[in-house]
Design an enzyme around this catalytic site. Sequence first.
Site, PDB file in Angstrom:
ATOM      1  N   GLY A  48       1.476   5.680   3.707  1.00 23.46           N
ATOM      2  CA  GLY A  48       2.905   5.404   3.808  1.00 23.46           C
ATOM      3  C   GLY A  48       3.445   4.988   2.459  1.00 23.46           C
ATOM      4  O   GLY A  48       2.689   4.559   1.580  1.00 23.46           O
ATOM      5  N   GLN A  53       9.160   1.164  -3.642  1.00 21.75           N
ATOM      6  CA  GLN A  53       7.896   1.291  -4.392  1.00 21.75           C
ATOM      7  C   GLN A  53       8.006   2.327  -5.509  1.00 21.75           C
ATOM      8  O   GLN A  53       7.151   2.381  -6.388  1.00 21.75           O
ATOM      9  CB  GLN A  53       6.760   1.691  -3.452  1.00 21.75           C
ATOM     10  CG  GLN A  53       6.326   0.581  -2.508  1.00 21.75           C
ATOM     11  CD  GLN A  53       5.167   1.032  -1.644  1.00 21.75           C
ATOM     12  OE1 GLN A  53       5.372   1.660  -0.607  1.00 21.75           O
ATOM     13  NE2 GLN A  53       3.941   0.747  -2.070  1.00 21.75           N
ATOM     14  N   CYS A  96      -2.180  -1.475  -0.018  1.00 24.54           N
ATOM     15  CA  CYS A  96      -0.842  -1.058  -0.434  1.00 24.54           C
ATOM     16  C   CYS A  96      -0.955  -0.349  -1.781  1.00 24.54           C
ATOM     17  O   CYS A  96      -1.668  -0.828  -2.669  1.00 24.54           O
ATOM     18  CB  CYS A  96       0.046  -2.292  -0.560  1.00 24.54           C
ATOM     19  SG  CYS A  96       1.724  -1.925  -1.109  1.00 24.54           S
ATOM     20  N   LEU A  97      -0.244   0.770  -1.935  1.00 22.75           N
ATOM     21  CA  LEU A  97      -0.322   1.512  -3.202  1.00 22.75           C
ATOM     22  C   LEU A  97       0.250   0.697  -4.363  1.00 22.75           C
ATOM     23  O   LEU A  97      -0.079   0.969  -5.515  1.00 22.75           O
ATOM     24  CB  LEU A  97       0.421   2.846  -3.080  1.00 22.75           C
ATOM     25  CG  LEU A  97      -0.214   3.869  -2.124  1.00 22.75           C
ATOM     26  CD1 LEU A  97       0.608   5.152  -2.099  1.00 22.75           C
ATOM     27  CD2 LEU A  97      -1.655   4.168  -2.485  1.00 22.75           C
ATOM     28  N   HIS A 138       4.638  -2.213   7.955  1.00 27.52           N
ATOM     29  CA  HIS A 138       4.333  -2.495   6.542  1.00 27.52           C
ATOM     30  C   HIS A 138       5.435  -1.928   5.639  1.00 27.52           C
ATOM     31  O   HIS A 138       5.918  -2.606   4.728  1.00 27.52           O
ATOM     32  CB  HIS A 138       2.961  -1.873   6.213  1.00 27.52           C
ATOM     33  CG  HIS A 138       2.537  -1.977   4.774  1.00 27.52           C
ATOM     34  ND1 HIS A 138       1.443  -2.694   4.378  1.00 27.52           N
ATOM     35  CD2 HIS A 138       3.058  -1.429   3.636  1.00 27.52           C
ATOM     36  CE1 HIS A 138       1.309  -2.603   3.053  1.00 27.52           C
ATOM     37  NE2 HIS A 138       2.271  -1.821   2.590  1.00 27.52           N
ATOM     38  N   GLU A 139       5.849  -0.674   5.914  1.00 27.68           N
ATOM     39  CA  GLU A 139       6.866  -0.030   5.062  1.00 27.68           C
ATOM     40  C   GLU A 139       8.247  -0.646   5.264  1.00 27.68           C
ATOM     41  O   GLU A 139       9.003  -0.800   4.304  1.00 27.68           O
ATOM     42  CB  GLU A 139       6.904   1.479   5.312  1.00 27.68           C
ATOM     43  CG  GLU A 139       5.579   2.221   5.109  1.00 27.68           C
ATOM     44  CD  GLU A 139       4.882   1.941   3.790  1.00 27.68           C
ATOM     45  OE1 GLU A 139       5.564   1.607   2.806  1.00 27.68           O
ATOM     46  OE2 GLU A 139       3.639   2.028   3.755  1.00 27.68           O
ATOM     47  N   HIS A 142       8.540  -3.623   3.191  1.00 27.09           N
ATOM     48  CA  HIS A 142       8.866  -3.294   1.796  1.00 27.09           C
ATOM     49  C   HIS A 142      10.380  -3.240   1.596  1.00 27.09           C
ATOM     50  O   HIS A 142      10.897  -3.726   0.590  1.00 27.09           O
ATOM     51  CB  HIS A 142       8.292  -1.920   1.408  1.00 27.09           C
ATOM     52  CG  HIS A 142       6.890  -1.964   0.885  1.00 27.09           C
ATOM     53  ND1 HIS A 142       6.533  -2.681  -0.230  1.00 27.09           N
ATOM     54  CD2 HIS A 142       5.754  -1.362   1.317  1.00 27.09           C
ATOM     55  CE1 HIS A 142       5.232  -2.519  -0.465  1.00 27.09           C
ATOM     56  NE2 HIS A 142       4.732  -1.717   0.467  1.00 27.09           N
TER      57      HIS A 142
HETATM   58 ZN    ZN Z   1       2.799  -1.085   0.677  1.00 25.16          ZN
END
Ligand code: ZN
Length: 198
Positions: A48, A53, A96-97, A138-139, A142
């Site tokens: 995701g 991000q 997380c990226l 999670h997204e 963000h």
């Molecule tokens: Zn993340």
Amino acid sequence: MGACRVRIVKYPHPALRYKSKPLRRVDSGLKDMVRQMLDLMYTHEGVGLAANQVELPYRLIVMNIKSDLAAKEEEHVFINPVITVRKGLEEKEEGCLSLPQINAPVKRSQKITVNAYDLAGQEITWELEGLYARVVQHECDHLEGVLFIDRLSPANLLAIRQDLSDLEAEFAGDRRLGLIPEDRLITARLAELETART
Ligand code: ZN
């Protein structure tokens, strides 16, 4: 956007703390952003990605829980997502990226209902559970400027404290090298992008 290319920013980049704004319309520029976000997500083997991000101040997330370009049926785009129902509680490892190589257990709702628009501009209501529900939560976090590390127990946060310090040192180093602009320039750019689409 046109030829503008995006990249994934890492903790503690200020864009990750930016509260994203709802999008007003779906157009070719937005579709181009979504394609770039999906490409980056696949390149980095994520499941995701949220728009802030990649330094875009919009309420936009992409997901593919197989992280596989070939699994088109798992590719989903959520524009202006709103979680309306939450049920149950489940604790699972997350990463997380924007916080590479860090994993820790996070408590999330087991089932959710989410309303969003798709790339055709259609309003869709999704009922999701398990990993699907976890990724969307999670997204959506963000988009509020919330990271999964904000939801850790004190003991689990302590366990990754050194990894966070390493990322903070890397960020400070990149900034000294001029690779990352000053906060006020980042904020000004986000505000300009926001004015263009929200
Ligand atoms: Zn993340």
